[in-house]
Motif scaffolding. Sequence first.
Motif, mmCIF file in Angstrom:
data_model
loop_
_atom_site.group_PDB
_atom_site.id
_atom_site.type_symbol
_atom_site.label_atom_id
_atom_site.label_comp_id
_atom_site.label_asym_id
_atom_site.label_seq_id
_atom_site.Cartn_x
_atom_site.Cartn_y
_atom_site.Cartn_z
ATOM 1 N N GLU A 259 0.850 -1.200 0.000
ATOM 2 C CA GLU A 259 0.000 0.000 0.000
ATOM 3 C C GLU A 259 0.884 1.248 0.000
ATOM 4 O O GLU A 259 0.605 2.230 -0.685
ATOM 5 N N LEU A 260 1.974 1.190 0.742
ATOM 6 C CA LEU A 260 2.914 2.316 0.768
ATOM 7 C C LEU A 260 3.512 2.539 -0.628
ATOM 8 O O LEU A 260 3.649 3.670 -1.096
ATOM 9 N N CYS A 261 3.850 1.442 -1.290
ATOM 10 C CA CYS A 261 4.402 1.528 -2.643
ATOM 11 C C CYS A 261 3.419 2.249 -3.570
ATOM 12 O O CYS A 261 3.812 3.120 -4.355
ATOM 13 N N ARG A 262 2.143 1.915 -3.434
ATOM 14 C CA ARG A 262 1.123 2.562 -4.266
ATOM 15 C C ARG A 262 1.050 4.061 -3.965
ATOM 16 O O ARG A 262 0.940 4.889 -4.859
ATOM 17 N N ASP A 263 1.141 4.405 -2.670
ATOM 18 C CA ASP A 263 1.103 5.827 -2.281
ATOM 19 C C ASP A 263 2.303 6.585 -2.844
ATOM 20 O O ASP A 263 2.182 7.716 -3.312
ATOM 21 N N ILE A 264 3.477 5.949 -2.787
ATOM 22 C CA ILE A 264 4.690 6.600 -3.295
ATOM 23 C C ILE A 264 4.555 6.831 -4.810
ATOM 24 O O ILE A 264 4.847 7.919 -5.313
ATOM 25 N N ALA A 265 4.091 5.803 -5.514
ATOM 26 C CA ALA A 265 3.943 5.915 -6.977
ATOM 27 C C ALA A 265 2.984 7.051 -7.327
ATOM 28 O O ALA A 265 3.271 7.895 -8.182
ATOM 29 N N GLN A 266 1.860 7.071 -6.614
ATOM 30 C CA GLN A 266 0.833 8.096 -6.877
ATOM 31 C C GLN A 266 1.371 9.495 -6.607
ATOM 32 O O GLN A 266 1.172 10.411 -7.404
ATOM 33 N N LYS A 267 2.094 9.647 -5.482
ATOM 34 C CA LYS A 267 2.606 10.987 -5.130
ATOM 35 C C LYS A 267 3.648 11.445 -6.151
ATOM 36 O O LYS A 267 3.655 12.606 -6.557
ATOM 37 N N PHE A 268 4.529 10.537 -6.557
ATOM 38 C CA PHE A 268 5.538 10.900 -7.561
ATOM 39 C C PHE A 268 4.843 11.346 -8.854
ATOM 40 O O PHE A 268 5.162 12.396 -9.418
ATOM 41 N N ASN A 269 3.872 10.560 -9.299
ATOM 42 C CA ASN A 269 3.140 10.900 -10.535
ATOM 43 C C ASN A 269 2.470 12.275 -10.409
ATOM 44 O O ASN A 269 2.497 13.080 -11.339
#
Length: 333
Positions: free
Chosen positions: A156-166
């Motif tokens: 879930e953290l990985c998804r949050d990081i990806a979303q924030k970077f995008n």
Amino acid sequence: MVKKIFSGVQPSGNLHLGNYLGAIKNFVELNNEEKNRCIFCVVDLHAITVSQDPKQLKNNIRETVATFIASGIDPKKSIIFNQSKVSAHSEAAWILSCTARLGWLNRMTQFKEKAGKDKEKASIGLYSYPVLMAADILLYDSTHVPVGNDQKQHLELCRDIAQKFNNDFKVDDFFKIPEPLIKKEFSRIMSLKDGLKKMSKSEISDLSRINLTDDKDTIANKIKKAKTDALPLPSTIEELEKRPEAKNLIGIYSSLSGLTLENSLNEFSGKNFSNFKENLSQLLIEKIIPISLRIKELLNDHNYLDSILTDGYKKADKIASEKVKKIHEIIGF
Ligand code: AQP
């Protein structure tokens, strides 16, 4: 749609039944599906977040590859490599650690469990482990990540990081948002000594787990000594839920036999544990011993195991270094 599968296993020794049923067995099934692109990584950078003996680590890296192959992963149909060889992982982890927020990492329960009471003495790597895991996954545009339940929060953290970077860099869809693939019923195999604790490589007592390299007698002995309660096996899932050790052993039986929990209960309800344990031992021996023998055989052939890693490194490095180049452009390096 082509599923881009990525997952990793730490070469920290004692690969066990939990790793197999929670993750590796799933890898094999995904690897057998024609359309999938599978990448399986021996995550040695993750392993050094706690102290490792260098000689032992080298052996454990080979043993992890041997376990993948012995379990049924076809190295011709997947990319198998060790993380430390592809430098893009460390680089992307640093960049993404500037995207991840402290508050997010502070919520990670695995760090709290692994660091224990003396957090001040834990390595910084152990704390930032989930950011490296995000880098591992995102570098390969992974769409699906098969893991055990203990890794759900990290994903879930990985998804949050990806979303924030995008969002931060206004690059919609640059990092793909990966989906976890977690087998609901069998995603958390518990210790044979305590039905409330996860089966784990680092647990001191070897009796707490079935190692994938255990021999017949050792498996039979561990099941014989596995903790149970005094009652006969229940007939309903509701009753089973209240009995952690029984639930774990029935879960293992179901996962290995391919039966549902209900069908396993139908087979054993009302019987005592000694009868059930004999059946469980037999099933474990039937399923695990061929893997154990094959691992031992493969470990005699270092050249073969190393050639799989070298071949995998070349393929993984090509994909990951291209992604890092694009990251550089996006962030202005
Ligand atoms: N008990 C488990 N039940 C189901 N799945 C499990 N996994 C680990 N333990 C269980 C899954 O196995 C994959 C590889 O795990 P890992 O080697 O990366 O590290 P881990 O999760 O930290 O495993 P351990 O055994 O608990 O190691 P230690 O003791 O070193 O911490 C992952 O997909 C994991 O979910």
